[in-house]
Scaffold this active site. Structure first.
Site, PDB file in Angstrom:
ATOM      1  N   ALA A 533     103.328  40.467   7.960  1.00 37.85           N
ATOM      2  CA  ALA A 533     103.896  39.733   8.549  1.00 37.85           C
ATOM      3  C   ALA A 533     104.743  39.382   9.735  1.00 37.85           C
ATOM      4  CB  ALA A 533     103.993  38.380   7.968  1.00 37.85           C
ATOM      5  N   ASP A 650     105.244  34.505  -1.131  1.00 37.47           N
ATOM      6  CA  ASP A 650     104.534  35.279  -0.739  1.00 37.47           C
ATOM      7  C   ASP A 650     104.145  36.384  -1.351  1.00 37.47           C
ATOM      8  OD1 ASP A 650     102.494  35.945   1.572  1.00 37.47           O
ATOM      9  OD2 ASP A 650     103.451  37.069   2.474  1.00 37.47           O
TER      10      ASP A 650
END
Ligand SMILES: *[C@@H]1O[C@H](CO)[C@@H](O)[C@H](O)[C@H]1NC(C)=O
Ligand SMILES: *[C@@H]1O[C@H](CO)[C@@H](O)[C@H](O)[C@H]1NC(C)=O
Ligand SMILES: *[C@@H]1O[C@H](CO)[C@@H](O)[C@H](O)[C@H]1NC(C)=O
Ligand SMILES: *[C@@H]1O[C@H](CO)[C@@H](O)[C@H](O)[C@H]1NC(C)=O
Ligand SMILES: *[C@@H]1O[C@H](CO)[C@@H](O)[C@H](O)[C@H]1NC(C)=O
Ligand SMILES: *[C@@H]1O[C@H](CO)[C@@H](O)[C@H](O)[C@H]1NC(C)=O
Ligand SMILES: *[C@@H]1O[C@H](CO)[C@@H](O)[C@H](O)[C@H]1NC(C)=O
Ligand SMILES: *[C@@H]1O[C@H](CO)[C@@H](O)[C@H](O)[C@H]1NC(C)=O
Ligand SMILES: CC(=O)N[C@H]1CO[C@H](CO)[C@@H](O)[C@@H]1O
Length: 819
Positions: A533, A650
């Site tokens: 990401a 995350d």
């Protein structure tokens, strides 16, 4: 009358005592005589001169006895003959002379352990000769059996060996079992020595041949003779003498005991020992054969030494066997045995560690060779090419470079190893692994560093997200597949506990790189390790005194409009973290429009590639549990122990990397904050990946460290089951699509086995398995207050606190909190 009676009694007493003394030192035995094996009295017979004794000798360190002949007058009980080498006699065993079977050894419980073989007539008595020969005589006083005709490993003066006769070495100096070497007078009259392969006895090539006799057809040898004056020779058909002795120094048999012994390491050696007790020296070598046993090569055996060992010739011409560096004895109790590497090497292993080119080193041995076990010869070849070729060849364990242009690559096991000056500087490059890490139990597929090329099934549809995680529409799951992680850009508050805003200097020991440096280090951002990401990760090598492999993360531009000051502040936080379960940030670069982070290189890929492979064999259960504990420890550190607390936001298998030692190392921590600073100090987008994110992201509740606990619970279930948290399923297995739901169903039904189907290790550890599932269910409670802290999780994983029965995950209720 009385006086004569007294004299008679006295006379018989004296006679009896004389008889008893004589009996103690007797040298002949009659049928029916027997003798018992006991520790305090070993001698049964003594030769008339008292030089040899015959009886039971205790085997050092055991309660067992060997019927033996030894030198009686020297302190060192040197054994020259032994009977029951392969069936030692327990204490209390008996040897008896029997007319039909000769000498018979019987154990206390009546088992026959040994008896003389090859008797050619009935036995009438036994005579122990001064030469050290024990002879069984027949009715006509002829010899029907002699120890001299069935020798063990030693040959004595006046002894002869007929065609077909042999000496057989012991296994070790102190183990008299049948050993690996033989000396044999062949039927063609040639006296030879060879090794044999135990236990079949298959004979390898001869390493010694007296030659002159056998090759001369005009007069073949008939017997091996050890004459009275100490010469050993093969007698030809016409009485010629083919010397085995080197007739240089004659040894007087009146002053010295002589014996020729085939030693346990294969050397036929003539020893002498002074008879006079005034001389204190023990046995010394007069001569020995062959001249260099190390040069001997077995095609079908290990050679003189064991496998992977090498032979150096000692001053006494006996071999010294050694393991090369980084090799150890297979049997530590057998210093002359085979060696094995103290590391793992092989093609499967190399394949597992494919991405590491620094796996092996070379140890260089000069004038050393293992003549057999070649896999390939390259000629002409340079030394460098030879090394390189072995390094890249997963079969190659050693490369020999010799003759200036020849390269022999060899594979294990190495045999016939030797050090030999006549090899003229030959170099053996022994390939050894830099570490000892065993990958046993690790999946048999290559791990691909950091790069997550598993196409991940993600769901974009908000209705699904906002609904309970209990029901997912399979159609949606399949609908959209995107690669790697995914950011949900929904604004929510990320609460970071305490932060010091005053300093903008980089106080940690982070290194500041220039863009150009990193461009060079990564070879122009050439080799991509993975994409996430935050940006793309490249492999690189930096120079920090030594060359260090690194992973360089080039942050996505759209994330980079935050201020210089804030970027540095965040790096300070990350740079101060030190924990063995975290990937270390080594440095950064802030040049122009580019922001880059330099991390430690993790050689064993991601937890995702480790867990979710298509192999039938699952990765080792034990290792998986260790990984789970490692991740939990890393999170405890982030949440509670580092200077500025960090919520990861995350946690997922793609963000957990495995180092050289298969420790779990959390990566990308701190980035959630760092990369959302453009939005504001207190606001950040929803970070996380579907399947791993906690419900509070979608509600108006505060974001706490408990979001990581939720993700950890999901990852824990994935570690347990080796499957992804969301998977496409056939219609009938639909209820298994969402791992958290399925796990709870299994737990509730008492069927946690289903989660680890086919995983024998896990199934064998059912109690632990159930406990882990329960911990995971606690972690994935929809109510964050019900979730334990990571410290609680560690306590439960380590078994220091009990795991209470977990409630159904989406039953919002506060009363069960176990914090
Ligand atoms: C018997 O042998 C022992 C030594 O083994 C010796 O001391 C003793 O004198 C001998 N006895 C006779 C009668 O030869
Ligand atoms: C020898 O040992 C046996 C038992 O092992 C014992 O009965 C005997 O008395 C001992 N003899 C001597 C002379 O010590
Ligand atoms: C015993 O030894 C003597 C010499 O000491 C020898 O003459 C004789 O032949 C030997 N007997 C046997 C049966 O070997
Ligand atoms: C000698 O070696 C053999 C084979 O390894 C073993 O079975 C036996 O127990 C050993 N004997 C002794 C006395 O150590
Ligand atoms: C064989 O022996 C004879 C004498 O016995 C000798 O003359 C001849 O050289 C020998 N040959 C070889 C090949 O040793
Ligand atoms: C062989 O041994 C005898 C003694 O038995 C000796 O006289 C002779 O010189 C030796 N021959 C050789 C070639 O060594
Ligand atoms: C990693 O995977 C990619 C894509 O599957 C492949 O091209 C690459 O060669 C792999 N790298 C290694 C070191 O195995
Ligand atoms: C490998 O293991 C052996 C023994 O297990 C040890 O002696 C050696 O030092 C280890 N080597 C390395 C590089 O860890
Ligand atoms: C040939 C060789 O290395 N022999 C050794 C075998 O082991 C013993 C110890 O048990 C050593 O003394 C030998 O030198």
């Amino acid at each position: 009358m009385a006086s004569s009676l007294f004299h008679f009694l006295l006379y018989s007493l004296i006679l009896q005592s004389i008889i008893s003394v004589v009996a103690q030192n007797k040298s002949t035995i009659a049928i029916g005589d027997s003798f018992t094996a006991q520790t305090n009295n070993s001698q049964w017979l003594l030769s008339p001169s008292g030089e040899f004794a015959f009886g039971f000798l205790p085997l050092e360190g055991t309660d067992l006895f060997l019927l033996s002949i030894w030198y009686a007058k020297i302190s060192d009980k040197t054994v020259v003959w032994y009977a029951n080498r392969d069936s030692p006699a327990p204490k209390g065993s008996k040897v008896e002379l029997n007319a039909n079977d000769g000498l018979v050894i019987t154990s206390p419980n009546g088992d026959s352990l040994w008896n003389t073989e090859g008797l050619n007539a009935k036995v009438s008595n036994g005579v122990f000769n001064d030469t050290g020969n024990f002879v069984l005589k027949g009715e006509k006083l002829n010899s029907v059996w002699e120890t001299f005709q069935s020798p063990s490993d030693t040959f004595l003066p006046t002894q002869t060996l007929q065609k077909g006769g042999k000496l057989s070495s012991r296994l070790k100096e102190t183990n008299f079992s049948k050993g690996r070497f033989e000396l044999l007078l062949q039927d063609d009259g040639n006296l030879v020595m060879h090794s044999i392969n135990l236990p079949s006895g298959y004979a390898n090539e001869n390493y010694y041949e007296s030659g002159t006799v056998g090759s001369n057809t005009s007069s073949a040898g008939t017997q091996l003779v050890f004459d009275r004056s100490g010469y050993l020779y093969v007698k030809g058909e016409n009485n010629e003498k083919y010397n085995v002795s080197e007739g240089v120094n004659k040894v007087s048999t009146t002053d010295f005991y002589l014996r020729a012994t085939l030693t346990f390491d294969g050397v036929f050696t003539l020893y002498k020992h002074p008879k006079s007790s005034t001389q204190s020296e023990g046995w010394t070598i007069v001569w020995s054969k062959p001249d260099n046993i190390c040069n001997h090569v077995d095609n079908e055996g290990s050679g003189v030494c064991g496998y992977n060992s090498f032979c150096t010739l000692g001053d006494d011409k006996r071999p010294i066997c050694q393991c090369p560096q980084r090799y150890v004895l297979v049997d530590p109790d057998d210093p002359n045995g085979s060696c094995k590497p103290d590391f793992i090497q092989g093609c499967a292993e190399d394949e597992l560690s494919k991405n590491r080119n620094d796996l092996y080193d070379f140890k260089i041995l000069i004038d050393t060779d293992w003549p057999m076990a070649d896999s390939v010869l390259q000629r002409p070849f340079t030394e460098e090419a030879c090394k390189k070729s072995c390094m890249e060849d997963c079969f190659c364990s050693v490369a020999i470079f010799r003759l200036g242009d020849s390269c022999w690559k060899k594979k294990l096991p190495l045999s016939n190893g030797k050090v030999d000056k006549t090899l003229n500087g030959a170099k053996a490059f022994l390939k050894v692994r830099k570490d000892n890490i065993s990958l046993a139990g690790v999946p048999q597929n290559p791990t691909n560093v950091t790069k997550n090329n598993n196409r991940e099934t993600l769901v974009l549809v908000l209705s699904v997200l906002f609904g309970s995680s209990a029901i997912l529409n399979v159609v949606f799951i399949v609908a959209i597949c995107v690669s790697a992680s995914f950011i949900f850009q929904y604004k929510k508050k990320l609460r970071r506990v305490s932060k010091n805003d005053t300093s903008v200097e980089i106080q940690s020991n982070l290194r500041c790189f220039t863009y150009k440096e990193l461009q060079e280090a990564t070879n122009g951002f050439y080799k991509e390790l993975g994409r996430g990401a935050f940006g793309i990760v490249y492999e690189g090598v930096i120079n920090t005194g030594s060359r260090t492999r690194v992973a360089v993360k080039k942050l996505n531009n759209f994330l980079l409009d935050q201020a210089h000051r804030e970027f540095r502040n965040e790096l300070n936080v990350i740079g101060l973290t030190h924990h063995k379960n975290l990937v270390r940030l080594l440095g950064f670069c802030e040049g122009g429009s580019e922001r880059l982070l330099v991390y430690e290189f993790m050689s064993n890929g991601t937890l995702a590639s480790f867990l979710f492979n298509d192999e039938i064999l699952k990765p080792s259960w034990k290792l998986r549990l260790e990984l789970a504990i490692g991740i939990a420890r890393g999170l405890v550190y982030l949440h509670e122990e580092c200077i500025t607390r960090i919520i990861h936001c995350d946690i997922k298998p793609q963000n957990i990397l495995l180092d050289d030692y298969f420790n779990a190392r959390i990566s990308d921590f701190g980035l959630a904050k760092l990369l959302n600073m453009n939005q504001s100090k207190t606001n950040t987008g929803i970070r996380g990946t579907k399947g791993y994110v906690a419900l509070e992201w979608f509600k108006n509740s505060p974001i706490t460290a408990k979001v990581d606990v939720y993700s950890f619970g999901v990852v824990l279930l994935e570690i347990i089951s080796c499957r992804r948290c969301v998977e496409e399923m056939e219609q009938e297995d639909e209820e298994q699509a969402i791992l958290t739901d399925w796990a709870y169903d299994c737990y509730k039904d008492g069927a946690v086995d289903a989660l680890v189907e086919g995983d024998i290790e896990a199934l064998a550890d059912k109690e632990k398995l159930e406990k882990l599932v329960m911990i995971a269910i606690w972690c994935v409670q929809e109510d964050p207050y019900l979730r334990p802290t990571m410290r609680n999780v560690i306590h439960m994983l380590e078994g220091t606190v009990e795991v209470p029965v977990p409630p159904y995950p989406s039953q919002i209720s506060v009363q069960y909190s176990i914090n």
